[in-house]
Design a protein around this motif. Sequence first.
Motif, PDB file in Angstrom:
ATOM      1  N   ARG A  81       0.817  -1.226   0.000  1.00  0.00           N
ATOM      2  CA  ARG A  81       0.000   0.000   0.000  1.00  0.00           C
ATOM      3  C   ARG A  81       0.844   1.267   0.000  1.00  0.00           C
ATOM      4  O   ARG A  81       0.359   2.347  -0.327  1.00  0.00           O
ATOM      5  CB  ARG A  81      -0.923   0.020   1.226  1.00  0.00           C
ATOM      6  CG  ARG A  81      -2.116  -0.891   1.117  1.00  0.00           C
ATOM      7  CD  ARG A  81      -3.019  -0.739   2.334  1.00  0.00           C
ATOM      8  NE  ARG A  81      -4.042  -1.761   2.364  1.00  0.00           N
ATOM      9  CZ  ARG A  81      -5.194  -1.709   1.688  1.00  0.00           C
ATOM     10  NH1 ARG A  81      -5.436  -0.678   0.915  1.00  0.00           N
ATOM     11  NH2 ARG A  81      -6.073  -2.685   1.780  1.00  0.00           N
ATOM     12  N   LEU A  82       2.110   1.150   0.385  1.00  0.00           N
ATOM     13  CA  LEU A  82       2.988   2.330   0.446  1.00  0.00           C
ATOM     14  C   LEU A  82       3.537   2.727  -0.922  1.00  0.00           C
ATOM     15  O   LEU A  82       4.197   3.757  -1.055  1.00  0.00           O
ATOM     16  CB  LEU A  82       4.160   2.067   1.404  1.00  0.00           C
ATOM     17  CG  LEU A  82       3.803   1.889   2.876  1.00  0.00           C
ATOM     18  CD1 LEU A  82       5.040   1.487   3.673  1.00  0.00           C
ATOM     19  CD2 LEU A  82       3.198   3.164   3.449  1.00  0.00           C
ATOM     20  N   GLY A  83       3.282   1.898  -1.943  1.00  0.00           N
ATOM     21  CA  GLY A  83       3.741   2.261  -3.276  1.00  0.00           C
ATOM     22  C   GLY A  83       4.853   1.383  -3.814  1.00  0.00           C
ATOM     23  O   GLY A  83       5.628   1.798  -4.676  1.00  0.00           O
ATOM     24  N   ILE A  84       4.944   0.148  -3.304  1.00  0.00           N
ATOM     25  CA  ILE A  84       5.890  -0.837  -3.848  1.00  0.00           C
ATOM     26  C   ILE A  84       5.077  -1.890  -4.601  1.00  0.00           C
ATOM     27  O   ILE A  84       4.023  -2.321  -4.120  1.00  0.00           O
ATOM     28  CB  ILE A  84       6.697  -1.526  -2.727  1.00  0.00           C
ATOM     29  CG1 ILE A  84       7.548  -0.505  -1.962  1.00  0.00           C
ATOM     30  CG2 ILE A  84       7.591  -2.626  -3.294  1.00  0.00           C
ATOM     31  CD1 ILE A  84       8.342  -1.097  -0.800  1.00  0.00           C
ATOM     32  N   ALA A  85       5.541  -2.286  -5.770  1.00  0.00           N
ATOM     33  CA  ALA A  85       4.900  -3.389  -6.499  1.00  0.00           C
ATOM     34  C   ALA A  85       5.980  -4.341  -6.962  1.00  0.00           C
ATOM     35  O   ALA A  85       7.093  -3.930  -7.295  1.00  0.00           O
ATOM     36  CB  ALA A  85       4.100  -2.871  -7.687  1.00  0.00           C
ATOM     37  N   GLN A  86       5.631  -5.628  -6.995  1.00  0.00           N
ATOM     38  CA  GLN A  86       6.611  -6.649  -7.366  1.00  0.00           C
ATOM     39  C   GLN A  86       6.106  -7.493  -8.528  1.00  0.00           C
ATOM     40  O   GLN A  86       4.937  -7.899  -8.558  1.00  0.00           O
ATOM     41  CB  GLN A  86       6.905  -7.562  -6.179  1.00  0.00           C
ATOM     42  CG  GLN A  86       7.992  -8.600  -6.484  1.00  0.00           C
ATOM     43  CD  GLN A  86       8.178  -9.617  -5.368  1.00  0.00           C
ATOM     44  OE1 GLN A  86       7.294  -9.826  -4.553  1.00  0.00           O
ATOM     45  NE2 GLN A  86       9.320 -10.262  -5.338  1.00  0.00           N
ATOM     46  N   SER A  87       6.996  -7.753  -9.471  1.00  0.00           N
ATOM     47  CA  SER A  87       6.762  -8.776 -10.485  1.00  0.00           C
ATOM     48  C   SER A  87       7.653  -9.947 -10.081  1.00  0.00           C
ATOM     49  O   SER A  87       8.868  -9.894 -10.236  1.00  0.00           O
ATOM     50  CB  SER A  87       7.144  -8.247 -11.871  1.00  0.00           C
ATOM     51  OG  SER A  87       7.092  -9.281 -12.828  1.00  0.00           O
ATOM     52  N   PRO A  88       7.066 -10.998  -9.498  1.00  0.00           N
ATOM     53  CA  PRO A  88       7.884 -12.028  -8.840  1.00  0.00           C
ATOM     54  C   PRO A  88       8.561 -12.988  -9.806  1.00  0.00           C
ATOM     55  O   PRO A  88       8.194 -13.086 -10.978  1.00  0.00           O
ATOM     56  CB  PRO A  88       6.858 -12.765  -7.971  1.00  0.00           C
ATOM     57  CG  PRO A  88       5.566 -12.597  -8.681  1.00  0.00           C
ATOM     58  CD  PRO A  88       5.635 -11.263  -9.384  1.00  0.00           C
ATOM     59  N   GLU A  89       9.536 -13.714  -9.280  1.00  0.00           N
ATOM     60  CA  GLU A  89      10.196 -14.759 -10.058  1.00  0.00           C
ATOM     61  C   GLU A  89       9.162 -15.804 -10.466  1.00  0.00           C
ATOM     62  O   GLU A  89       8.298 -16.179  -9.681  1.00  0.00           O
ATOM     63  CB  GLU A  89      11.293 -15.428  -9.220  1.00  0.00           C
ATOM     64  CG  GLU A  89      12.088 -16.454  -9.992  1.00  0.00           C
ATOM     65  CD  GLU A  89      13.147 -17.137  -9.145  1.00  0.00           C
ATOM     66  OE1 GLU A  89      13.991 -17.819  -9.733  1.00  0.00           O
ATOM     67  OE2 GLU A  89      13.130 -16.992  -7.910  1.00  0.00           O
ATOM     68  N   GLY A  90       9.266 -16.266 -11.725  1.00  0.00           N
ATOM     69  CA  GLY A  90       8.306 -17.265 -12.194  1.00  0.00           C
ATOM     70  C   GLY A  90       6.975 -16.661 -12.585  1.00  0.00           C
ATOM     71  O   GLY A  90       6.002 -17.370 -12.820  1.00  0.00           O
ATOM     72  N   ARG A  91       6.892 -15.338 -12.581  1.00  0.00           N
ATOM     73  CA  ARG A  91       5.753 -14.552 -13.070  1.00  0.00           C
ATOM     74  C   ARG A  91       4.517 -14.627 -12.173  1.00  0.00           C
ATOM     75  O   ARG A  91       3.933 -13.627 -11.836  1.00  0.00           O
ATOM     76  CB  ARG A  91       5.431 -14.924 -14.528  1.00  0.00           C
ATOM     77  CG  ARG A  91       6.651 -14.722 -15.418  1.00  0.00           C
ATOM     78  CD  ARG A  91       6.339 -14.946 -16.871  1.00  0.00           C
ATOM     79  NE  ARG A  91       6.617 -16.281 -17.364  1.00  0.00           N
ATOM     80  CZ  ARG A  91       7.808 -16.712 -17.758  1.00  0.00           C
ATOM     81  NH1 ARG A  91       8.853 -15.915 -17.678  1.00  0.00           N
ATOM     82  NH2 ARG A  91       7.968 -17.921 -18.230  1.00  0.00           N
ATOM     83  N   ARG A  92       4.082 -15.832 -11.839  1.00  0.00           N
ATOM     84  CA  ARG A  92       2.960 -16.029 -10.900  1.00  0.00           C
ATOM     85  C   ARG A  92       1.718 -15.213 -11.249  1.00  0.00           C
ATOM     86  O   ARG A  92       1.090 -14.609 -10.384  1.00  0.00           O
ATOM     87  CB  ARG A  92       3.395 -15.719  -9.460  1.00  0.00           C
ATOM     88  CG  ARG A  92       4.462 -16.684  -8.995  1.00  0.00           C
ATOM     89  CD  ARG A  92       4.687 -16.620  -7.512  1.00  0.00           C
ATOM     90  NE  ARG A  92       6.046 -16.980  -7.194  1.00  0.00           N
ATOM     91  CZ  ARG A  92       6.676 -16.667  -6.077  1.00  0.00           C
ATOM     92  NH1 ARG A  92       6.068 -15.953  -5.150  1.00  0.00           N
ATOM     93  NH2 ARG A  92       7.909 -17.048  -5.859  1.00  0.00           N
ATOM     94  N   ILE A  93       1.403 -15.183 -12.515  1.00  0.00           N
ATOM     95  CA  ILE A  93       0.118 -14.598 -12.905  1.00  0.00           C
ATOM     96  C   ILE A  93      -0.993 -15.572 -12.489  1.00  0.00           C
ATOM     97  O   ILE A  93      -0.717 -16.706 -12.076  1.00  0.00           O
ATOM     98  CB  ILE A  93       0.065 -14.348 -14.424  1.00  0.00           C
ATOM     99  CG1 ILE A  93       0.312 -15.676 -15.167  1.00  0.00           C
ATOM    100  CG2 ILE A  93       1.071 -13.288 -14.838  1.00  0.00           C
ATOM    101  CD1 ILE A  93      -0.215 -15.690 -16.568  1.00  0.00           C
TER     102      ILE A  93
END
Length: 243
Positions: A81-93
Amino acid sequence: MSEAETLLSVSGVETYYGKIVALRGVDLEVRRGEIVAMIGANGAGKSTLMMTICGSPQARRGRIVYDGTDITQMPTHEIMRLGIAQSPEGRRIFPRMTVMENLQMGAALIDPKYFEDNLKRVFDLFPRLKERLHQRGGTLSGGEQQMLAIGRALMSRPKLLLLDEPSLGLAPLVVKQIFDAIRELNENEGLTVFLVEQNAFHALKLAHRGYVMVNGNITMSGTGMELLKREEVRAAYLEGGRH
């Protein structure tokens, strides 16, 4: 370096899995408007650092400060919520959800009034996603899934984008598209990006600064170009310097 210029500061961070030490007193910083890359072999602790920044697992020692707030012991949803976003390893869509539904999930934490603008921004960056809008995520190619994972992260309008192995398993042409998109976000919008990557050549070429991690320790740091020229980096991560 003033507090205002440092967006993310990691100081003396130690992370454990049970009794196994995964991070051994890691120190690094990411300044506003920078692309910072962390390179290292598989199992060096890069993804553990990324997950520790996001609060799962939490650091057992040390301190993580984001935009002036100590996030070391915060739960993951509060950190996001503080303004960090992650695109994780292995994509995990979400494979059973459509592209549109995946993007809606990424926008869940922010004001709905930004949704259309954010959607346009993602489609401008990755036109392929617009073409695949009603396809299930699981039917996309690996490159399209990576675009979707990054697009989903961007839907929350982050100030800091964390990318974990964005080139993993992708064809060279797709890797170039992904890295071009990261550069565009940084140059055109000033988005701050921290990425961990096994593809040292692409990562260091893209990054303003970089760090090398070996067995949970930071062993080297410098500008991307400085690290690309270091003999030990070339020998260990650039196939003997043939790039």
